[in-house]
Design an enzyme around this catalytic site. Structure first.
Site, short mmCIF file in Angstrom:
data_model
loop_
_atom_site.label_atom_id
_atom_site.label_comp_id
_atom_site.label_asym_id
_atom_site.label_seq_id
_atom_site.Cartn_x
_atom_site.Cartn_y
_atom_site.Cartn_z
N GLU A 150 8.86 -30.40 32.25
CA GLU A 150 9.04 -30.74 30.84
C GLU A 150 8.64 -29.59 29.91
O GLU A 150 7.74 -29.72 29.07
CB GLU A 150 8.27 -32.01 30.49
CG GLU A 150 8.80 -33.25 31.17
CD GLU A 150 8.07 -34.52 30.77
OE1 GLU A 150 8.67 -35.60 30.89
OE2 GLU A 150 6.90 -34.43 30.34
N GLU A 307 13.01 -38.80 35.97
CA GLU A 307 11.90 -39.71 35.72
C GLU A 307 12.37 -40.89 34.89
O GLU A 307 13.20 -40.74 33.98
CB GLU A 307 10.76 -39.02 34.97
CG GLU A 307 10.00 -37.96 35.73
CD GLU A 307 8.83 -37.42 34.91
OE1 GLU A 307 8.36 -38.12 33.98
OE2 GLU A 307 8.39 -36.28 35.19
#
Length: 677
Positions: A150, A307
């Site tokens: 991320e 995710e």
């Protein structure tokens, strides 16, 4: 296609065995089998364990984890662990930590705390990627590389300042060109030396987030930071590819995350992956639009759902549970829109720190007798049943919706005309109207080939980059339908106004010019009054936010404003240009207008809905080898009836043959297979 070693929709997620004693691992394996888990993402934040000091590398635990998982039938998505540097590095090399927008030097802690222009960070992150690739290049369980985690956040340190100056020199060539591009004669900001330039922080040009005195420097710093973080990714990517040229590489993106230009990032990703965390009140169509954006980053290639939570997040203001059936429903929504994986964060719930209340397949109770685990196991069985049927299937949308990160930055940084202008929300309004009509659309960049679409929609195209106007003119001239809106064609790529009348370079193709832009207060409305009935549009509709005061230069006026001093001025126009048409929507309309407007355009171009379905039922399609797969996703709590046509179709999850009206259970899913017409 990423699924060669495991030819099915990958199912699993983030796994952190290093957070647990060895006695738990055997129980994890047992429960993974029960749930149908076949992929685990490991080593995401293990840098501190893998490299306890500058000269020592210890992969013994990672060796054991990967071997153990593979023997139990679980493959590995192997992260490089570089999302959080070790404490020893920050202590010994202070350049590795960031300086924030207020000029404060960070200490060790958190994550997203590594300066992207730190020589130390770049040296050791690349070295770690190389060590991992050398060690595991022949491991039979290795499926894919996952670089860092991320990416995001900006830094304003001296190394970044130096890097920014170098980047600017390469971009502009001379201070004279830079001063002109940034319009530095305003407020006496002329630069005499490259060393005069400092990052636009709260110590210089910016305040309160996106407020800035100089859009040029702030816009370029966002470009530079996106480039800097991408450069860190690319350094690791190249190191991995030296040793494992045939193993795909990705990093997990975050949807419409504002700080990074994902269209640029996608050029260097073998497959796009992203993390999907909607809230209970996030519009279903917004989640669908984000999936479509992730698919659009690489011109329609399938992507990875890296995710999602099986139950709840931990970091939102109100972390609601996913109601029964919703995890399965949202998983299939991702698959319907291009995902070839369904992965979770996390497989086992942590017991400490800030993610201990983030949902997991295995909850704190530690056994399989939970609602969440039962739902995960059911989905695992279904994905095993589907096998490779859906892998690498594509969409065939005839409508492209333009989204551009740099245009978003420029719009956000604009000093006026209203603080309420939200580029992403305006784009979503057009997407949502098509979504409700069950009409497919792609999210595309300004670089995309418009020729494969019948309709291209570019809401709030404030920034017009070099070549874009010519591209639009060619598309329309060749018979395409182009739509743009208020606050478009205002500036060039440096945020300098294109003089001569808005919408600047788009003026010719749109057949209008705008002389003023009125900003309405939140409680103010104007009206779109149709001059005559046009298909599904008749009467008047509300509009708000901004109102362009436009004049026709050959465009036909379809609707006029209904009030204020500009009552009777055009608000909706169409210009015949070559063999096509260009529509200008001069304000932000209510939803019913957009649904009617876009329905008219679809009818003009012969674009039909996938199916006619009731509100709350999402319809999506993937196509492969002459077959099409229609996904019926019921986001309602109650069952819904859908007319699917008289032809026979196989329902893949239940196995039966269906036709005509089918019942989709509340929060249920049907996948209908039929030969493509």
């Amino acid at each position: 296609m990423i699924n060669d070693k495991l030819p099915k929709i990958w199912y699993g997620g983030d796994y952190n065995p290093e957070q647990w004693d060895a006695g738990i691992w055997q129980e994890d394996e047992r429960m993974f089998k029960l749930a149908g888990i076949d992929v685990a993402t490991v080593n995401v934040f293990s840098w501190a364990l893998n490299q306890p000091d500058e000269d020592t590398y210890d992969f013994a635990q990672l060796d054991e984890t990967m071997d153990r998982l593979y023997k139990s039938g679980v493959y590995t998505c192997l992260a490089t662990s570089t999302g959080a540097h070790p404490a020893w590095m920050a202590r010994k090399y202070p350049d590795v930590t960031r300086v924030d927008v207020q000029g404060r030097k960070r200490k060790f802690g958190g994550r997203h705390n590594s300066c992207p222009n730190s020589p130390t960070y770049r040296k050791y992150s690349v070295r770690m990627a190389g060590k991992l690739a050398e060690r595991y290049k022949d491991h039979p369980g290795l499926l894919i590389w996952h670089i860092s985690n991320e990416y995001g956040g900006y830094c304003y340190c001296d190394n970044c300042a130096a890097g920014f100056r170098k980047w600017l020199q390469e971009r502009y060539g001379s201070l004279e060109a830079l001063n002109k591009a940034w319009n530095t004669r305003f407020w006496g900001h002329t630069f005499y030396d490259w060393e005069d330039i400092v990052p636009p922080s709260e110590l210089s040009e910016e305040w309160n987030g996106n407020r800035t005195n100089f859009q040029g420097i702030s816009l370029d710093y966002r470009r530079f930071m996106s480039y800097s973080l991408l450069e860190c990714y690319r350094l690791e990517y190249e190191e991995l590819k030296k040793h494992t040229p045939n193993i795909p590489v990705t990093t997990n993106l975050m949807g419409f995350y504002p700080e990074l230009n994902y269209f640029e990032w996608a050029k260097y990703m073998d497959i796009v992956s992203w993390d999907n965390y909607p809230s209970l009140d996030t519009p279903v169509s917004h989640t669908a639009m984000t999936h479509d954006l992730m698919r659009g980053l690489k011109s329609g290639d399938p992507f990875m759902l890296m995710e999602q939570t099986p139950s709840q997040q931990n970091w939102q203001a109100y972390n609601s549970l996913k109601r029964p059936g919703v995890m399965r429903l949202w998983s299939y929504q991702a698959v319907a829109r291009g995902a070839d994986t369904v992965l979770f964060f996390q497989l086992r719930r942590s017991i400490g720190a800030c993610e201990k209340y983030h949902g997991a397949v295995i909850e704190h109770v530690g056994h399989e007798h939970t609602r969440v685990f039962r739902e995960c196991a059911e989905l695992g069985r279904e994905l095993e049943q589907l096998g490779d049927t859906l892998l690498d299937a594509r969409t065939e949308a005839k409508i492209g919706i333009v989204y551009d990160w740099e245009n978003r930055w420029a719009t956000d940084l604009s000093s006026g005309p209203t603080v309420s202008l939200n580029y992403e929300k305006e784009v979503h309004k057009y997407y949502d109207a098509l979504f409700k009509m069950h009409v497919e659309s792609d999210m595309v960049s300004v670089e995309e080939d418009f020729g494969k679409y019948e309709i291209v929609i570019a809401p709030v195209m404030y920034m017009v980059k070099p070549g874009f106007a010519e591209k639009v003119e060619k598309f329309v001239s060749n018979g395409g339908t182009f739509v743009t809106t208020f606050f478009s064609g205002i500036v060039n790529e440096n945020d300098l106004v294109t003089t001569g009348g808005y919408p600047g370079e788009l003026r010719s193709v749109m057949g209008i010019w705008a002389e003023e832009i009125d900003a309405l207060f939140p409680d103010q409305k104007n009206q779109i009054v149709m001059k005559h009935s046009w298909g599904k549009l008749d009467g008047q509709f509300e509009c708000d936010l901004l109102c362009d005061l436009i004049h026709s230069e050959g465009a036909e006026v379809l609707a006029e404003y209904g009030s204020d001093f500009y009552k009777g001025m055009p608000v909706l126009t169409v210009n015949r240009f070559g063999n096509g048409r260009a529509y200008y929507v001069a304000s932000s309309p209510e939803a019913s207008f957009l649904e009617g407007f876009l329905a008219n355009l679809c009818e003009e171009k012969g674009i039909k809905p996938l199916l006619n379905a009731p509100a709350g039922v999402e319809v999506a399609r993937r196509v492969k080898n002459g077959m099409e797969y229609l996904f019926l996703l019921n986001h309602n709590a109650d069952a819904a009836m859908v007319e699917t046509g008289a032809d026979a179709k196989k329902e893949l999850l239940g196995g039966e043959t269906v036709s005509g009206i089918v019942t989709v259970p509340g929060r249920g899913v049907l996948i209908l297979e039929r030969a493509k017409a």
